[in-house]
Every structure is written in C-alpha cells, then in structure tokens.
Design a protein around this motif. Structure first.
Motif, short mmCIF file in Angstrom:
data_model
loop_
_atom_site.label_atom_id
_atom_site.label_comp_id
_atom_site.label_asym_id
_atom_site.label_seq_id
_atom_site.Cartn_x
_atom_site.Cartn_y
_atom_site.Cartn_z
N GLU A 44 0.82 -1.27 0.12
CA GLU A 44 0.00 0.04 0.03
C GLU A 44 0.71 0.97 -0.22
N GLY A 45 1.09 2.09 -0.70
CA GLY A 45 1.58 3.50 -1.10
C GLY A 45 2.13 2.91 -2.27
N ALA A 46 3.77 4.04 -2.38
CA ALA A 46 4.01 4.90 -3.79
C ALA A 46 4.80 2.88 -4.32
N ASN A 47 5.03 2.66 -5.02
CA ASN A 47 5.21 1.51 -6.28
C ASN A 47 5.10 1.94 -7.25
N THR A 48 6.34 2.20 -7.81
CA THR A 48 6.99 1.78 -9.19
C THR A 48 6.88 0.72 -10.21
N ALA A 49 6.56 1.22 -11.16
CA ALA A 49 6.34 -0.27 -12.48
C ALA A 49 7.35 0.58 -14.21
N GLN A 50 7.82 -0.38 -14.46
CA GLN A 50 8.67 0.65 -16.20
C GLN A 50 7.61 -0.23 -17.25
N GLY A 51 8.46 0.06 -17.94
CA GLY A 51 8.33 -0.20 -19.15
C GLY A 51 9.08 0.52 -20.50
N GLU A 52 9.99 -0.34 -21.52
CA GLU A 52 10.82 -0.10 -22.03
C GLU A 52 10.03 0.06 -23.31
N VAL A 53 10.88 0.89 -23.54
CA VAL A 53 10.39 1.42 -25.90
C VAL A 53 11.45 1.67 -26.62
N PRO A 54 11.60 0.61 -27.10
CA PRO A 54 12.14 0.80 -28.44
C PRO A 54 12.25 1.97 -29.52
N ASN A 55 13.61 2.46 -30.47
CA ASN A 55 13.05 3.99 -31.07
C ASN A 55 11.54 3.05 -32.22
N ARG A 56 11.19 4.00 -31.64
CA ARG A 56 9.83 4.13 -32.62
C ARG A 56 9.89 5.74 -33.95
N ILE A 57 10.88 6.71 -33.67
CA ILE A 57 10.77 7.59 -34.30
C ILE A 57 11.30 7.39 -35.48
N ASN A 58 12.98 7.10 -35.52
CA ASN A 58 13.18 6.37 -37.13
C ASN A 58 13.00 5.51 -38.04
N ALA A 59 11.80 4.55 -38.07
CA ALA A 59 11.35 4.06 -38.09
C ALA A 59 9.99 4.79 -39.33
N TRP A 60 9.02 5.75 -38.73
CA TRP A 60 8.44 6.43 -38.62
C TRP A 60 9.09 7.50 -39.54
N ALA A 61 9.63 8.17 -39.08
CA ALA A 61 10.84 9.30 -39.72
C ALA A 61 11.09 8.56 -41.53
N LYS A 62 11.64 7.63 -42.07
CA LYS A 62 11.32 6.13 -42.90
C LYS A 62 10.16 6.58 -43.47
N GLU A 63 9.31 5.70 -42.68
CA GLU A 63 8.20 6.00 -43.75
C GLU A 63 7.51 6.84 -44.33
N HIS A 64 7.58 8.35 -44.08
CA HIS A 64 7.53 9.39 -43.83
C HIS A 64 8.07 10.41 -44.77
N ASP A 147 4.42 5.83 -11.31
CA ASP A 147 4.90 6.05 -10.37
C ASP A 147 3.47 5.86 -9.33
N ALA A 148 2.77 4.32 -9.06
CA ALA A 148 1.58 4.02 -8.52
C ALA A 148 1.47 4.08 -7.00
N ILE A 149 -0.13 5.02 -7.13
CA ILE A 149 -0.42 4.65 -5.16
C ILE A 149 -1.19 3.71 -5.42
N LEU A 150 -1.02 2.70 -4.46
CA LEU A 150 -2.23 1.27 -4.34
C LEU A 150 -2.58 1.92 -3.29
N ASN A 151 -4.08 1.43 -2.91
CA ASN A 151 -4.94 1.69 -2.09
C ASN A 151 -5.09 0.88 -0.87
N LYS A 152 -3.96 -0.72 -1.65
CA LYS A 152 -4.25 -2.32 -0.32
C LYS A 152 -2.67 -2.50 -0.75
N ASP A 153 -1.63 -3.39 -0.15
CA ASP A 153 -1.56 -4.59 -0.70
C ASP A 153 -1.59 -5.82 -1.95
#
Length: 170
Positions: A44-64, A147-153
């Motif tokens: 309960e309280g502050a907890n951290t979650a993460q997610g990794e994002v690979p580069n997507r702007i290079n492909a977007w620029a090439k596509e456009h 950063d997420a605040i959880l209501n319970k364990d």
C-alpha cells in the motif's frame, strides 16, 4: 516606373511562394501496447512500474520520407493506461508517468490523481513541460516510469498497457 512595379511584384510573389512552401507540417506518432510492469509483492502506498520502449521515431521518419533532423519538436497529445487482463484499475488511487533515457533528463509526462471505480482504461492529464521529449524519442530506447499509489497490499505482479500519441512537427 513600370519596370520597378513589375520587379517589386515578382519579388513579392517569390517571397510569398517561398513562405508557403516552407510551412511546418505536423503528424502523429502512436506508440501503443507498451508493457508496463511491477513485480510483486507490492505494498500500500507508492510503488514503481516500468516499461521499455524501443526507438520508433526512426521507422516513422523513414516511412514518411523525412530525415530525423527535420523533426523540430514533439509534444504529447494523449496518454492512456489500461489493464492487461480482465481486472480493473481499482487497486490504484493515482498514477504519475515519466519518460527516462540514458542520455536525457527524466521528463514528467502525465498524471491522474483520482481513478474512477471499475475503470479498465484511463486517460492521464498531460504535463505542461515537454521541451526535451524529442531528445528522448531519438534515443535507441527509453523507459516509461510509472509511480503508482496503491490502495492496498498486492502479492502478484502488476501488468499494465500504455498508449501514447505524440504530435511531431517537421
């Protein structure tokens, strides 16, 4: 005198056409289904979650058909978080999202301070300061830090999905 008027007119038309052809364009880059997770047990309280994002702007620029150097700015337009299963977001009371990478400072992206009961998907309120977002997007990868605040364990892992829409100017 007529030559001078004609010459002035030609210069005016040239400047007008030049200004029109250099108009800045905008487009949207969508990065969806970003896996964001935190390993349990969580408390309960502050907890951290993460997610990794690979580069997507290079492909977007090439596509456009544009060079990365032509992209002048990036700003968030929409950030949503949803559950990655059949549950809802009742475990959370608030969520704060930031972007981080090895070569840039952390950027405050979005926040939600009150999550409605039985919500399966929420839209966060965007942060006003995003001046270095383009630098983050041009990295090989960046990390979404939640950063997420959880209501319970909570004993199990938390798995969320993030979706972001970014307006690019070029």
């Amino acid at each position: 005198m007529k030559i001078m008027i004609l010459f002035s007119g030609i210069i005016f038309m040239f400047l007008f056409l030049s200004a029109c052809s250099n108009k800045e364009k905008t487009a949207t880059l969508v990065i969806d289904n970003i896996s964001i997770s935190a390993e349990g047990p969580l408390f309960e309280g502050a907890n951290t979650a993460q997610g990794e994002v690979p580069n997507r702007i290079n492909a977007w620029a090439k596509e456009h058909g544009i060079e990365l150097s032509q992209i002048t700015s990036a700003s968030l337009k929409k950030v949503t978080i949803s559950v990655n299963d059949t549950s809802n977001l009742d475990l959370f009371s608030s969520i704060n999202m930031q972007f981080a990478s090895d070569q840039t400072d952390m950027i405050q992206a979005a926040v939600i301070n009150k999550i409605q009961p039985d919500s399966k998907k929420i839209e966060l309120t965007l942060s006003g300061e995003q001046k270095d977002l383009i630098k983050v997007l041009k990295q090989d990868k960046f990390t979404i830090v939640v950063d997420a605040i959880l209501n319970k364990d909570y004993d199990a892992n938390i798995n969320l999905l993030g979706n972001i829409e970014i307006e690019l100017k070029y």
